[in-house]
Design a protein around this motif. Structure first.
Motif, mmCIF file in Angstrom:
data_model
loop_
_atom_site.group_PDB
_atom_site.id
_atom_site.type_symbol
_atom_site.label_atom_id
_atom_site.label_comp_id
_atom_site.label_asym_id
_atom_site.label_seq_id
_atom_site.Cartn_x
_atom_site.Cartn_y
_atom_site.Cartn_z
ATOM 1 N N LYS A 16 -25.804 -7.779 -46.903
ATOM 2 C CA LYS A 16 -27.119 -7.282 -46.854
ATOM 3 C C LYS A 16 -27.022 -5.757 -46.862
ATOM 4 N N THR A 17 -25.804 -5.108 -46.342
ATOM 5 C CA THR A 17 -25.594 -3.708 -46.444
ATOM 6 C C THR A 17 -25.327 -3.231 -47.986
ATOM 7 N N LEU A 18 -24.554 -4.083 -48.618
ATOM 8 C CA LEU A 18 -24.462 -3.754 -50.032
ATOM 9 C C LEU A 18 -25.701 -3.963 -50.703
ATOM 10 N N GLU A 19 -26.656 -4.941 -50.610
ATOM 11 C CA GLU A 19 -27.834 -4.754 -51.411
ATOM 12 C C GLU A 19 -28.714 -3.834 -51.341
ATOM 13 N N ASN A 20 -28.398 -3.136 -49.857
ATOM 14 C CA ASN A 20 -29.504 -2.063 -49.679
ATOM 15 C C ASN A 20 -28.701 -0.523 -50.029
ATOM 16 N N ASN A 21 -27.542 -0.680 -50.356
ATOM 17 C CA ASN A 21 -26.850 0.472 -50.782
ATOM 18 C C ASN A 21 -26.263 0.547 -52.101
ATOM 19 N N THR A 22 -26.505 -0.279 -52.921
ATOM 20 C CA THR A 22 -26.095 -0.197 -54.391
ATOM 21 C C THR A 22 -26.535 0.951 -55.121
ATOM 22 N N ASN A 23 -27.878 1.394 -54.890
ATOM 23 C CA ASN A 23 -28.375 2.368 -55.431
ATOM 24 C C ASN A 23 -28.051 3.673 -54.914
ATOM 25 N N LEU A 24 -27.684 3.885 -53.809
ATOM 26 C CA LEU A 24 -26.865 5.034 -53.273
ATOM 27 C C LEU A 24 -25.586 5.241 -53.835
ATOM 28 N N PHE A 25 -24.796 4.120 -54.011
ATOM 29 C CA PHE A 25 -23.435 4.326 -54.768
ATOM 30 C C PHE A 25 -23.647 4.843 -56.075
ATOM 31 N N HIS A 26 -24.572 4.411 -56.877
ATOM 32 C CA HIS A 26 -24.951 4.781 -58.284
ATOM 33 C C HIS A 26 -25.393 6.388 -58.422
ATOM 34 N N ASN A 27 -25.549 7.058 -57.197
ATOM 35 C CA ASN A 27 -26.221 8.234 -56.836
ATOM 36 C C ASN A 27 -25.565 9.234 -55.961
ATOM 37 N N LEU A 28 -23.988 8.682 -55.951
ATOM 38 C CA LEU A 28 -23.431 9.789 -55.109
ATOM 39 C C LEU A 28 -23.006 10.923 -56.110
ATOM 40 N N GLU A 29 -22.955 12.125 -55.208
ATOM 41 C CA GLU A 29 -22.737 13.472 -56.009
ATOM 42 C C GLU A 29 -21.600 14.179 -55.264
ATOM 43 N N GLY A 30 -20.754 14.914 -55.952
ATOM 44 C CA GLY A 30 -19.898 15.805 -55.262
ATOM 45 C C GLY A 30 -20.107 17.160 -56.101
ATOM 46 N N LYS A 31 -19.000 18.056 -55.865
ATOM 47 C CA LYS A 31 -19.243 19.269 -56.585
ATOM 48 C C LYS A 31 -18.963 19.355 -58.020
ATOM 49 N N ASP A 32 -18.224 18.504 -58.593
ATOM 50 C CA ASP A 32 -17.996 18.578 -60.102
ATOM 51 C C ASP A 32 -18.445 17.324 -60.693
ATOM 52 N N ILE A 33 -18.639 16.277 -60.026
ATOM 53 C CA ILE A 33 -18.847 14.770 -60.470
ATOM 54 C C ILE A 33 -20.084 14.205 -60.016
ATOM 55 N N SER A 34 -20.616 13.368 -60.657
ATOM 56 C CA SER A 34 -21.479 12.566 -59.927
ATOM 57 C C SER A 34 -21.366 10.946 -60.337
ATOM 58 N N PHE A 35 -21.987 10.077 -59.630
ATOM 59 C CA PHE A 35 -22.071 8.626 -59.991
ATOM 60 C C PHE A 35 -23.295 8.342 -60.479
ATOM 61 N N VAL A 95 -12.630 9.457 -55.136
ATOM 62 C CA VAL A 95 -12.082 8.829 -54.065
ATOM 63 C C VAL A 95 -12.689 9.393 -52.857
ATOM 64 N N ALA A 96 -12.888 10.637 -52.581
ATOM 65 C CA ALA A 96 -13.592 11.049 -51.457
ATOM 66 C C ALA A 96 -15.055 10.732 -51.316
ATOM 67 N N LEU A 97 -15.413 10.596 -52.252
ATOM 68 C CA LEU A 97 -17.055 10.004 -52.455
ATOM 69 C C LEU A 97 -17.052 8.484 -52.006
ATOM 70 N N MET A 98 -16.178 7.742 -52.729
ATOM 71 C CA MET A 98 -16.241 6.353 -52.399
ATOM 72 C C MET A 98 -15.762 6.067 -51.095
ATOM 73 N N ALA A 99 -14.916 6.964 -50.363
ATOM 74 C CA ALA A 99 -14.437 6.748 -49.059
ATOM 75 C C ALA A 99 -15.628 7.077 -48.176
ATOM 76 N N GLU A 100 -16.228 8.149 -48.515
ATOM 77 C CA GLU A 100 -17.464 8.568 -47.373
ATOM 78 C C GLU A 100 -18.405 7.504 -47.665
ATOM 79 N N PHE A 101 -18.818 6.893 -48.696
ATOM 80 C CA PHE A 101 -19.859 5.910 -48.852
ATOM 81 C C PHE A 101 -19.424 4.769 -48.155
ATOM 82 N N ALA A 102 -18.163 4.307 -48.030
ATOM 83 C CA ALA A 102 -17.695 2.956 -47.720
ATOM 84 C C ALA A 102 -17.862 3.199 -46.153
ATOM 85 N N PHE A 103 -17.326 4.327 -45.433
ATOM 86 C CA PHE A 103 -17.252 4.433 -43.997
ATOM 87 C C PHE A 103 -18.780 4.414 -43.624
#
Length: 189
Positions: free
Chosen positions: A6-25, A125-133
């Motif tokens: 259920k958490t995955l379903e609710n957060n897939t869009n968030l994963f696709h929109n992660l943003e860092g200093k130099d990169i975004s998803f 990896v920092a973006l993925m770790a923050e998202f995952a946790f």
């Protein structure tokens, strides 16, 4: 349906929109097939990542279709990694091998070789770790790396992943044996 599904379903869009200093998803898209093929067809990139070398754009197209099916099925999360300065797709980020009971996942990433060594892997990896946790509320992340992939090992170590094990001569690549390095990172308490 369990809590992680259920958490995955609710957060897939968030994963696709992660943003860092130099990169975004961004969500994987079929119209990015040529940009993805540019690194999926590079022998130096595919050697240590677990993807087969994509020899044709059609093979890359089929590979993207398969990734999209997995994401729709809820077994994987994928995102194209975009260089914010140019809006160029320079890599792919992956979260997969969900263990719903133990509450952990595996992460992976791949970059076009012209973007190696510039900090983008560390940022992804920092973006993925923050998202995952924070968003998925996971207990642990893990990654598997071919021992010769020193750049990937450094990226994970910079992000606080610790060595958890080594499987001797696990991979046979280009006529040589390589160890599989197992790394993990726990949620900060």
């Amino acid at each position: 349906m369990n809590r992680l599904t259920k958490t995955l379903e609710n957060n897939t869009n968030l994963f696709h929109n992660l943003e860092g200093k130099d990169i975004s998803f961004q969500a994987l898209e079929m119209n990015d097939v040529q940009e993805i093929h540019n690194y999926a067809s590079d022998e130096n990139v595919s050697r240590f990542i677990g993807w087969q070398l994509m020899k044709t754009v059609n093979e890359t197209h089929s590979h993207i279709e398969e990734m999209l099916k997995r994401e729709s099925a809820g077994t994987h999360l994928y995102a194209s990694i975009v260089l914010k300065l140019t809006q160029e797709v320079i890599g792919t980020a992956m979260i997969f091998n969900f263990d719903h009971e133990a509450n952990h996942v595996e992460i992976g990433y791949v970059f076009h070789s012209s973007h190696w060594g510039q900090g983008y892997g560390t940022e992804a990896v920092a973006l993925m770790a923050e998202f995952a946790f924070d968003s998925l509320n996971l207990h642990k992340l893990h990654a598997q790396v071919v021992e010769a992939n020193l750049g990937s090992l450094r990226v994970l170590e910079k992000n606080g992943f610790k060595l958890e094990g080594r499987l001797k001569d696990y991979y046979f690549i280009d006529g040589s044996y390589y160890d599989k390095i197992l790394l993990g990172k726990f949620r900060s308490k």
